[in-house]
Design an enzyme around this catalytic site. Structure first.
Site, PDB file in Angstrom:
ATOM      1  CB  THR A 109      -1.032  -0.095   1.162  1.00 35.15           C
ATOM      2  OG1 THR A 109      -1.955   0.980   1.028  1.00 35.15           O
ATOM      3  CG2 THR A 109      -0.412  -0.069   2.525  1.00 35.15           C
ATOM      4  CE  LYS A 119      -1.489   0.540  -3.465  1.00 33.48           C
ATOM      5  NZ  LYS A 119      -2.871   1.028  -3.619  1.00 33.48           N
ATOM      6  CG  ASP A 148      -4.889  -1.129  -6.192  1.00 36.73           C
ATOM      7  OD1 ASP A 148      -5.591  -1.677  -5.327  1.00 36.73           O
ATOM      8  OD2 ASP A 148      -3.856  -0.477  -5.926  1.00 36.73           O
ATOM      9  N   GLY A 186      -4.906  12.998  -7.711  1.00 36.21           N
ATOM     10  CA  GLY A 186      -3.750  12.213  -7.278  1.00 36.21           C
ATOM     11  C   GLY A 186      -3.056  11.575  -8.473  1.00 36.21           C
ATOM     12  CB  ALA A 187      -0.246  11.752 -10.121  1.00 38.02           C
ATOM     13  N   GLY A 188      -0.403   8.967  -7.718  1.00 37.25           N
ATOM     14  CA  GLY A 188       0.436   7.937  -7.105  1.00 37.25           C
ATOM     15  C   GLY A 188       0.137   6.565  -7.699  1.00 37.25           C
ATOM     16  CE1 TYR A 196      -8.803  -0.045   2.688  1.00 41.51           C
ATOM     17  CE2 TYR A 196     -10.009  -0.520   4.714  1.00 41.51           C
ATOM     18  CZ  TYR A 196      -8.850  -0.582   3.963  1.00 41.51           C
ATOM     19  OH  TYR A 196      -7.740  -1.177   4.501  1.00 41.51           O
TER      20      TYR A 196
HETATM   21  P1  ATR Z   1      -1.003   5.209  -3.327  1.00 40.22           P
HETATM   22  O1  ATR Z   1      -0.054   4.091  -3.512  1.00 40.22           O
HETATM   23  O2  ATR Z   1      -2.090   4.897  -2.349  1.00 40.22           O
HETATM   24  O3  ATR Z   1      -1.498   5.797  -4.590  1.00 40.22           O
HETATM   25  P2  ATR Z   1       1.011   7.207  -3.155  1.00 40.22           P
HETATM   26  O4  ATR Z   1       1.670   6.591  -4.343  1.00 40.22           O
HETATM   27  O5  ATR Z   1       1.849   7.553  -1.963  1.00 40.22           O
HETATM   28  O6  ATR Z   1      -0.127   6.304  -2.577  1.00 40.22           O
HETATM   29  O7  ATR Z   1       0.203   8.489  -3.663  1.00 40.22           O
HETATM   30  C1  ATR Z   1      -0.456   9.306  -2.768  1.00 40.22           C
HETATM   31  C2  ATR Z   1      -1.160  10.416  -3.545  1.00 40.22           C
HETATM   32  O8  ATR Z   1      -1.819  11.255  -2.575  1.00 40.22           O
HETATM   33  C3  ATR Z   1      -0.232  11.310  -4.338  1.00 40.22           C
HETATM   34  O9  ATR Z   1      -0.892  11.756  -5.497  1.00 40.22           O
HETATM   35  C4  ATR Z   1      -0.004  12.467  -3.362  1.00 40.22           C
HETATM   36  O10 ATR Z   1       0.351  13.679  -3.974  1.00 40.22           O
HETATM   37  P3  ATR Z   1       1.910  14.036  -4.293  1.00 40.22           P
HETATM   38  O11 ATR Z   1       2.240  13.324  -5.568  1.00 40.22           O
HETATM   39  O12 ATR Z   1       1.915  15.491  -4.407  1.00 40.22           O
HETATM   40  O13 ATR Z   1       2.687  13.515  -3.112  1.00 40.22           O
HETATM   41  C5  ATR Z   1      -1.375  12.595  -2.772  1.00 40.22           C
HETATM   42  N1  ATR Z   1      -1.371  13.302  -1.499  1.00 40.22           N
HETATM   43  C6  ATR Z   1      -0.915  12.840  -0.315  1.00 40.22           C
HETATM   44  N2  ATR Z   1      -1.085  13.772   0.648  1.00 40.22           N
HETATM   45  C7  ATR Z   1      -1.670  14.856   0.045  1.00 40.22           C
HETATM   46  C8  ATR Z   1      -2.107  16.146   0.483  1.00 40.22           C
HETATM   47  N3  ATR Z   1      -1.999  16.512   1.778  1.00 40.22           N
HETATM   48  N4  ATR Z   1      -2.680  16.979  -0.423  1.00 40.22           N
HETATM   49  C9  ATR Z   1      -2.818  16.619  -1.711  1.00 40.22           C
HETATM   50  N5  ATR Z   1      -2.417  15.404  -2.206  1.00 40.22           N
HETATM   51  C10 ATR Z   1      -1.848  14.544  -1.332  1.00 40.22           C
END
Ligand code: ATR
Length: 266
Positions: A63, A67, A103, A126-128, A211
């Site tokens: 998670t 990832k 996913d 988001g872009a993670g 969730y």
């Molecule tokens: P996952 O594997 O669940 O996708 P991740 O790869 O760590 O988790 O991605 C988390 C996402 O949440 C990213 O898009 C992150 O934005 P950044 O690329 O700018 O880090 C976003 N995110 C996390 N905290 C945030 C916040 N406080 N405000 C806006 N976006 C946030």
């Protein structure tokens, strides 16, 4: 852990909110399988890969925030996960570590239960790793995708891979669109009073992949605006069922994991 049980774990950070240990352990027990599932809190991909080999873990549910970063440490990668560029599952077959992404199908199935995705205008927040999986799944069904992210470079990289539009999350306004999907971790337990600040119109469906809690602040706001909503638990359960099969080679009826999930809520 008992020595004769095969070991599995959810890995990432934060992890205390995860319902995976209960759901997997409950399902292993119901199906009388000799497996045990724990939670390992870490943000370090190398450490967790070494641990999988050293302690002979059979499977990991991966998670946030691992990832994407963990992919380069794997021995093999499933073609779908390779295309997506992120994984959420690792299976250890005699010390050969292979990554998968459950996913993608899990998310698309949960959305298609509620709306027809064909040619819909979709905004992904988001872009993670999770955003990648969902976006690649959606790309098969519509070309009208906009990625909004706090870090512009990550939005740009994902948009380039998908050949779609992108923008900075804080500077963007939601115009007319059919579906907004929050894939960021904002609003997840324990920060349940937080929400991405965007405006949406009532004709739009709002989905949150978080969730825990099931009704995030974002979902509560969407309901107040009169929007249709999609909460994160069906995606979570769908991806877990596929993961269960990868860990054990056994098809688990979705209803068993669904029931276990709701036991953690009630
Ligand atoms: P996952 O594997 O669940 O996708 P991740 O790869 O760590 O988790 O991605 C988390 C996402 O949440 C990213 O898009 C992150 O934005 P950044 O690329 O700018 O880090 C976003 N995110 C996390 N905290 C945030 C916040 N406080 N405000 C806006 N976006 C946030």
């Amino acid at each position: 852990m008992e020595g004769n049980k095969r070991k599995c774990s959810v890995v990432g950070s934060p992890i205390t909110h995860s319902k995976s240990p209960y759901i997997f352990n409950s399902t292993f027990k119901k199906l009388d399988l000799q497996y045990e599932y724990i939670a390992l809190e870490t943000r370090n991909p190398e450490y967790i890969i070494n641990k999988m080999r050293d302690d002979n873990y059979r499977g990991y549910s991966v998670t946030s925030p691992l990832k994407v970063d963990i992919v380069k440490y794997l021995d093999k990668i499933d073609p779908l996960a390779k295309k997506i560029g992120s994984i959420n599952t690792i299976v250890n077959d005699d010390n050969v570590l292979k990554g998968y992404n459950t996913d993608c199908r899990g998310a698309i199935a949960s959305i298609e239960e509620k709306i027809d995705l064909k040619n819909k205008k979709i905004i992904i927040l988001g872009a993670g790793g999770a955003a990648r999986a969902i976006a690649f799944g959606l790309k098969e069904l519509t070309s009208k995708i906009l990625i909004l992210n706090r870090t512009l470079g990550k939005a740009k990289a994902l948009a380039k891979d998908l050949n779609c539009s992108y923008d900075l999350l804080s500077q963007s306004q939601i115009g007319d669109c059919d579906l907004v999907i929050n894939t960021t971790t904002v609003g997840m337990y324990p920060d349940v009073n937080k929400s991405i600040t965007i405006e949406f119109t009532e004709s739009c469906t709002v989905m949150d992949i978080i969730y825990n809690p099931i009704e995030t602040m974002l979902i509560q706001r969407a309901k107040k605006e009169g929007c249709s909503i999609i909460t994160g638990e069906q995606m979570f359960i769908n991806q877990a069922v596929e993961q269960f099969k990868l860990f054990t080679d056994i098809n688990c009826p979705k209803e068993i994991m669904n029931q276990a999930f709701w036991e953690t809520i009630n």
